[in-house]
Design a protein around this motif. Structure first.
Motif, PDB file in Angstrom:
ATOM      1  N   LEU A  97       0.831  -1.199   0.000  1.00  0.00           N
ATOM      2  CA  LEU A  97       0.000   0.000   0.000  1.00  0.00           C
ATOM      3  C   LEU A  97       0.873   1.260   0.000  1.00  0.00           C
ATOM      4  CD1 LEU A  97      -2.865   1.145   0.116  1.00  0.00           C
ATOM      5  CD2 LEU A  97      -2.714   1.029   2.597  1.00  0.00           C
ATOM      6  N   GLY A  98       1.950   1.239   0.776  1.00  0.00           N
ATOM      7  CA  GLY A  98       2.876   2.365   0.796  1.00  0.00           C
ATOM      8  C   GLY A  98       3.539   2.592  -0.556  1.00  0.00           C
ATOM      9  N   LYS A  99       3.937   1.503  -1.214  1.00  0.00           N
ATOM     10  CA  LYS A  99       4.535   1.617  -2.549  1.00  0.00           C
ATOM     11  C   LYS A  99       3.526   2.170  -3.546  1.00  0.00           C
ATOM     12  CE  LYS A  99       7.930  -2.087  -2.141  1.00  0.00           C
ATOM     13  NZ  LYS A  99       8.328  -3.418  -2.622  1.00  0.00           N
ATOM     14  N   ALA A 100       2.283   1.714  -3.451  1.00  0.00           N
ATOM     15  CA  ALA A 100       1.243   2.175  -4.366  1.00  0.00           C
ATOM     16  C   ALA A 100       0.975   3.667  -4.182  1.00  0.00           C
ATOM     17  CB  ALA A 100      -0.037   1.376  -4.159  1.00  0.00           C
ATOM     18  N   ILE A 101       0.935   4.113  -2.943  1.00  0.00           N
ATOM     19  CA  ILE A 101       0.711   5.535  -2.676  1.00  0.00           C
ATOM     20  C   ILE A 101       1.879   6.356  -3.204  1.00  0.00           C
ATOM     21  CG2 ILE A 101       0.536   7.260  -0.834  1.00  0.00           C
ATOM     22  CD1 ILE A 101      -1.090   5.184   0.752  1.00  0.00           C
TER      23      ILE A 101
END
Length: 52
Positions: A32-36
């Motif tokens: 999720l952090g990478k996607a954001i």
């Protein structure tokens, strides 16, 4: 914070823990952090005109 108080936030986290399991939560958070990060990068790069 979006009208979500601490008890509601804890309830959401407990439900996520039950659904995904303790082993999967760090992986989900990392993804999720990478996607954001990619989304923010795309928004910043989207302001420049495209080259063809």
């Amino acid at each position: 914070m979006f009208g979500i108080a601490m008890p509601e936030l804890i309830l959401i986290l407990v439900i996520c823990l039950l659904v995904f399991g303790a082993a999967k939560l760090p992986e989900i958070g990392r993804n999720l952090g990478k996607a954001i990060g990619e989304f923010k990068k795309g928004m910043k790069d989207g302001d420049t005109p495209e080259q063809k």
